[in-house]
Write an enzyme that holds these catalytic residues in place. Sequence first.
Site, PDB file in Angstrom:
ATOM      1  N   LYS A  52      12.820  -1.440   1.175  1.00  0.00           N
ATOM      2  CA  LYS A  52      11.586  -1.637   2.277  1.00  0.00           C
ATOM      3  C   LYS A  52      12.246  -1.826   3.373  1.00  0.00           C
ATOM      4  O   LYS A  52      11.631  -0.992   4.446  1.00  0.00           O
ATOM      5  CB  LYS A  52      10.928  -2.774   2.056  1.00  0.00           C
ATOM      6  N   GLN A  96       9.467 -12.010  -0.171  1.00  0.00           N
ATOM      7  CA  GLN A  96       9.535 -11.422  -1.581  1.00  0.00           C
ATOM      8  C   GLN A  96       9.317 -12.229  -2.698  1.00  0.00           C
ATOM      9  O   GLN A  96       9.684 -13.226  -2.666  1.00  0.00           O
ATOM     10  CB  GLN A  96      10.935 -10.910  -1.750  1.00  0.00           C
ATOM     11  N   ASP A 119       1.540  -8.099   3.076  1.00  0.00           N
ATOM     12  CA  ASP A 119       1.467  -7.784   1.441  1.00  0.00           C
ATOM     13  C   ASP A 119       0.187  -7.977   0.980  1.00  0.00           C
ATOM     14  O   ASP A 119      -0.033  -7.856  -0.098  1.00  0.00           O
ATOM     15  CB  ASP A 119       2.481  -9.045   0.968  1.00  0.00           C
TER      16      ASP A 119
HETATM   17  N1  GUN Z   1       7.465  -8.645  -5.988  1.00  0.00           N
HETATM   18  C1  GUN Z   1       6.773  -7.734  -6.767  1.00  0.00           C
HETATM   19  N2  GUN Z   1       6.112  -7.030  -5.951  1.00  0.00           N
HETATM   20  C2  GUN Z   1       6.026  -7.492  -4.766  1.00  0.00           C
HETATM   21  C3  GUN Z   1       5.456  -7.080  -3.526  1.00  0.00           C
HETATM   22  O1  GUN Z   1       4.551  -6.045  -3.302  1.00  0.00           O
HETATM   23  N3  GUN Z   1       5.528  -7.823  -2.494  1.00  0.00           N
HETATM   24  C4  GUN Z   1       6.339  -8.964  -2.628  1.00  0.00           C
HETATM   25  N4  GUN Z   1       6.499  -9.740  -1.403  1.00  0.00           N
HETATM   26  N5  GUN Z   1       6.824  -9.414  -3.639  1.00  0.00           N
HETATM   27  C5  GUN Z   1       6.657  -8.744  -4.794  1.00  0.00           C
END
Ligand code: GUN
Length: 294
Positions: A52, A96, A119
């Site tokens: 990311k 995350q 998110d």
């Molecule tokens: N863990 C698995 N997928 C995601 C996501 O799209 N965002 C975040 N913050 N954590 C995750």
Amino acid sequence: MTLLDGKKISDQIKDEIAAEVAGMIRRGEKVPHLAAVIVGSDGASLTYVGSKVRACQRIGFESTLKQLPESTTEEELLEVVAELNADSDIDGYIVQLPLPRHIDEQKILLAVNPDKDVDGFHPTNFGKMALELESFISATPYGIMELLRRYNVETSGKHAVVIGRSNIVGRPISILLSQKGEGANATVTLVHSRTRNLPEITRQADIIVSALGVPNFLKSDMVKEGVVVVDVGITRVPDASRERGYYICGDVDFEGVSKKASFITPVPGGVGPMTIAMLLKNTLLARQRHRTRT
Ligand code: GUN
């Protein structure tokens, strides 16, 4: 059979965003700034967050990575969240998941300012998404909708079966597919671990979105001819013969199911790259909305 090439489409979306950023720079405007918080050192999470942050750098966004030790307390993480909420330079941020067990995930997600919640995990955004109001749509379901749209996959009146009811994927994608409007209007069935006769239901599906996390769960005898298959699974399966010590496996037995499918996503290279592209899209939207508020 057509491959739903998430890598190719995500590259197109990133090019579109990069062009917007170039325009912002030309006009002397501030570029979008995404922050990512990670607690602990889970290998998969570190890889995702790293991807990311690198994607931000490649398209000209600013990015900040806050890597906190596994021992971080809930109070300390809430403090970091409060700082990110207050920092006007940060347009959007993510925490995350999963978080270490001693931290209440819901408590943290509730503390995120919904205007910066790229998110789309905050109840305000989830609720607005469900009501078709302006919100941030979670990157994975948003990416699936965009992938289907860009391949002109017909969804209207189709029977979509979603496997899995997680807050991050199954539940929101079932809502989005059933909404009114172009690229949606599907008849949706959400199946899960307590569903009876699951293969009987998946065999009726025109579209299957599998977000279960069980390698090779969906076999060719569970789908009908011409089905559209979106595989959200990304399980790391231990494999000593590989340099990394594992390989990435989807929920779908690609070998068998692809012979019957009209459209299918590969793993890797399907939904995964779309998730990153849509997170960037949400961060661009956060910047644009931020600017109109201040
Ligand atoms: N863990 C698995 N997928 C995601 C996501 O799209 N965002 C975040 N913050 N954590 C995750």
